[in-house]
Design an enzyme around this catalytic site. Sequence first.
Site, PDB file in Angstrom:
ATOM      1  N   TYR A 267       0.807  -1.227   0.000  1.00 38.80           N
ATOM      2  CA  TYR A 267       0.000   0.000   0.000  1.00 38.80           C
ATOM      3  C   TYR A 267       0.844   1.283   0.000  1.00 38.80           C
ATOM      4  CZ  TYR A 267      -4.300  -2.622   0.990  1.00 38.80           C
ATOM      5  OH  TYR A 267      -5.387  -3.462   0.926  1.00 38.80           O
TER       6      TYR A 267
ATOM      7  N   LYS B 193       2.607 -14.876   3.504  1.00 38.55           N
ATOM      8  CA  LYS B 193       2.495 -15.713   2.300  1.00 38.55           C
ATOM      9  C   LYS B 193       3.917 -16.027   1.841  1.00 38.55           C
ATOM     10  CE  LYS B 193       0.025 -17.583  -1.039  1.00 38.55           C
ATOM     11  NZ  LYS B 193      -0.962 -18.666  -0.834  1.00 38.55           N
TER      12      LYS B 193
ATOM     13  N   ASP C 200      -4.010 -17.532   3.241  1.00 45.36           N
ATOM     14  CA  ASP C 200      -5.222 -18.171   2.709  1.00 45.36           C
ATOM     15  C   ASP C 200      -5.774 -19.200   3.693  1.00 45.36           C
ATOM     16  OD1 ASP C 200      -2.781 -19.256   2.071  1.00 45.36           O
ATOM     17  OD2 ASP C 200      -3.400 -20.126   0.164  1.00 45.36           O
TER      18      ASP C 200
ATOM     19  N   ASP D 269      -5.585  -5.614   6.052  1.00 48.25           N
ATOM     20  CA  ASP D 269      -6.763  -4.894   5.569  1.00 48.25           C
ATOM     21  C   ASP D 269      -7.902  -5.875   5.313  1.00 48.25           C
ATOM     22  OD1 ASP D 269      -8.348  -2.883   4.618  1.00 48.25           O
ATOM     23  OD2 ASP D 269      -7.351  -2.705   2.674  1.00 48.25           O
TER      24      ASP D 269
END
Length: 337
Positions: free
Chosen positions: A123, A175, A209, A233
């Site tokens: 971001y 991740k 995930d 987020d």
Amino acid sequence: MPTHVTLIPGDGIGPGITDATVRILEAAGAELTYDQQLAGMAAVAAHNDPMPDVTIASIKRTRLALKGPLETPVGGGYRSVNVALRKAFDLYANVRPARTMRPGGRYENVDIVLIRENTEGLYIGIEHYIPIDGDPKAAAESVALITRAGSERIVRYGFEYAVAHGRKKVTLVHKANILKYSSGLFLEVGKEVAKEYAGRVECEDRIVDACAMQLVMKPESFDVIVTTNLFGDILSDEISGLVGGLGLAPGGNIGAHAALFEAVHGTAPDIAGKGIANPGALLLAACMMLDHIGDTKRAARIRQAFERTLREGKTLTRDLGGKANTEQFTDAIIAAL
Ligand code: NAD
């Protein structure tokens, strides 16, 4: 000595829920003085500037702000004032607690605090198009910047939060199996920091995930989650959904030199001006602010009154399934105090 707070009522339903929150804080005897300032659309109307210097100067002075939602124009217009405030004061930790408060919901025992890195990751706004063969938008590239220092301070904040709030476990969400460098660095640094808290706070890690699924299957197995900007987020909205949605979701944006507390929801243009908004999320944000300044007993008392009003279920705003307006709901919470 009262604590000075910069109070930014904001746009849309902001002023109504801010009035309600201040009324409850005053009824609880909170020792606060308010320096009321403008930001967002209200500031554009008054000063032709969505983030006026006087508002910034006030937060520099008080180092503490309670803020209603601010309208951000979609597409054109000024950029998000919320993002600008986080940058201006380096508010690197976004803290979002979510706890089951109402019986009869989908889950009974959710009590999760999500701590999201607020200043780096995907971001940061380093993005561009790559023209190829005359197509100016043949490809697009966004940079996810993760630093050792940024990862270290957010993970440390998470562990310190766990210690200070008597929490048992921190889950690092990443991740790193695919994003071996950026997410990998976050995880590597996170595990290093975790060693300093061994024996006091348990540490585990989850791939984002799998974490998203486990949050729905077994939310009670999570305690404190620490993660990077984008994952935080997304997961924080998922988590607020587990406990009844945005109307009950507070957030804190914490830096080394200032802290800003707010409701997670927006200006609710569909109900603005009708006097029916739920002040709960901003009230819970104000309780986080009281905790932050060390007035934890008062924060607990206000939360108890709020939860009792929710459980009794007689006087609730419409988003909570009741018929009361903001004022009646506020009166009920004050009576429960
Ligand atoms: P929103 O959160 O304002 O509204 C989503 C839905 O939730 C609406 O139906 C609304 O009526 C309802 N809702 C939200 N808060 C409520 C409350 N306290 N009581 C009862 N119902 C409530 O989201 P949106 O419509 O996507 O955004 C509207 C504006 O808010 C946009 O300009 C957006 O940029 C801004 N926004 C600001 C912040 C912030 O300042 N922190 C956060 C999110 C959105």
